[in-house]
Design an enzyme around this catalytic site. Structure first.
Site, PDB file in Angstrom:
ATOM      1  N   TYR A 147       0.838  -1.197   0.000  1.00  0.00           N
ATOM      2  CA  TYR A 147       0.000   0.000   0.000  1.00  0.00           C
ATOM      3  C   TYR A 147       0.873   1.247   0.000  1.00  0.00           C
ATOM      4  O   TYR A 147       0.575   2.227  -0.678  1.00  0.00           O
ATOM      5  CB  TYR A 147      -0.934  -0.016   1.218  1.00  0.00           C
TER       6      TYR A 147
ATOM      7  N   ASN B 250     -12.623  -1.490  -4.645  1.00  0.00           N
ATOM      8  CA  ASN B 250     -12.436  -1.859  -6.044  1.00  0.00           C
ATOM      9  C   ASN B 250     -13.647  -2.660  -6.520  1.00  0.00           C
ATOM     10  O   ASN B 250     -13.898  -3.755  -6.020  1.00  0.00           O
ATOM     11  CB  ASN B 250     -11.152  -2.684  -6.165  1.00  0.00           C
TER      12      ASN B 250
ATOM     13  N   CYS C 251      -6.367  -5.869  -7.302  1.00  0.00           N
ATOM     14  CA  CYS C 251      -6.065  -5.442  -5.928  1.00  0.00           C
ATOM     15  C   CYS C 251      -5.522  -6.592  -5.088  1.00  0.00           C
ATOM     16  O   CYS C 251      -4.914  -6.356  -4.041  1.00  0.00           O
ATOM     17  CB  CYS C 251      -7.277  -4.799  -5.270  1.00  0.00           C
ATOM     18  N   HIS C 252      -5.684  -7.826  -5.565  1.00  0.00           N
ATOM     19  CA  HIS C 252      -5.119  -8.969  -4.838  1.00  0.00           C
ATOM     20  C   HIS C 252      -3.593  -8.936  -4.847  1.00  0.00           C
ATOM     21  O   HIS C 252      -2.959  -9.588  -4.035  1.00  0.00           O
ATOM     22  CB  HIS C 252      -5.637 -10.295  -5.420  1.00  0.00           C
TER      23      HIS C 252
ATOM     24  N   GLU D 129      -0.859 -16.881  -9.832  1.00  0.00           N
ATOM     25  CA  GLU D 129       0.004 -16.026 -10.643  1.00  0.00           C
ATOM     26  C   GLU D 129       1.474 -16.392 -10.442  1.00  0.00           C
ATOM     27  O   GLU D 129       2.256 -16.362 -11.391  1.00  0.00           O
ATOM     28  CB  GLU D 129      -0.257 -14.558 -10.338  1.00  0.00           C
TER      29      GLU D 129
END
Length: 159
Positions: A96, A119, A127-128, A154
């Site tokens: 953040y 979001n 946002c993950h 990912e």
């Protein structure tokens, strides 16, 4: 507004479309809810079908970026944060604080967290990929298990 529900390895998702753009992608805990009489229709439009297909490709590890028209509703600040989220490469993470600094507001990490929480297009606006200052997982609208799953997915395909 048109909506469509689709199953994913991370849980049930609700896609929302309005004016030929996606306006929402939300996790649906506990299965599809009973619909209230709102001005929306549960039906699969060509755009919702394309979004479902691209999400399937993402979960299969063959898609790293989405090519869909997005129209998230939010404040100027929220949209700036969401723009920063879109710039985080597949398989990478940011804090953040890093996002706040990138916005030129290094003391705004809590506000960045609030924008991430609001979001409206989970996964599509990633946002993950945002973690706490120490690298730990923090809150996620879809739940921490979903966030952990997306990050692991990912990571596995980023190699």
């Amino acid at each position: 507004m048109n909506i469509w529900y689709t199953e994913s390895p991370a849980g049930l998702l609700c896609l929302e479309e309005e004016n030929d753009a996606l306006t929402g992608l939300h996790f649906v805990p506990g299965g599809a809810p009973e619909l209230e009489p709102l001005p929306r229709k549960v039906r699969q439009t060509p755009l919702l079908a394309e979004a479902e297909q691209q999400l399937g490709e993402y979960f299969a590890g063959v898609r790293r970026e989405f090519d869909l028209p997005l129209s998230p509703r939010g404040t100027v600040f929220q949209k700036a944060v969401w723009g920063q989220l879109l710039a985080i490469p597949y398989g990478e993470r940011r804090t953040y604080g890093q996002l706040a600094a990138a916005l030129g507001q290094p003391k705004a990490s809590r506000a960045v967290g609030g924008a991430c929480h609001r979001n409206p297009l989970a996964i599509l606006i990633p946002c993950h990929r945002v973690v706490g200052a120490g690298g730990g997982l923090t809150g996620y609208a879809g739940g921490l298990a979903a966030k952990e799953y997306l990050l692991s997915l990912e990571q596995a395909y980023a190699l």
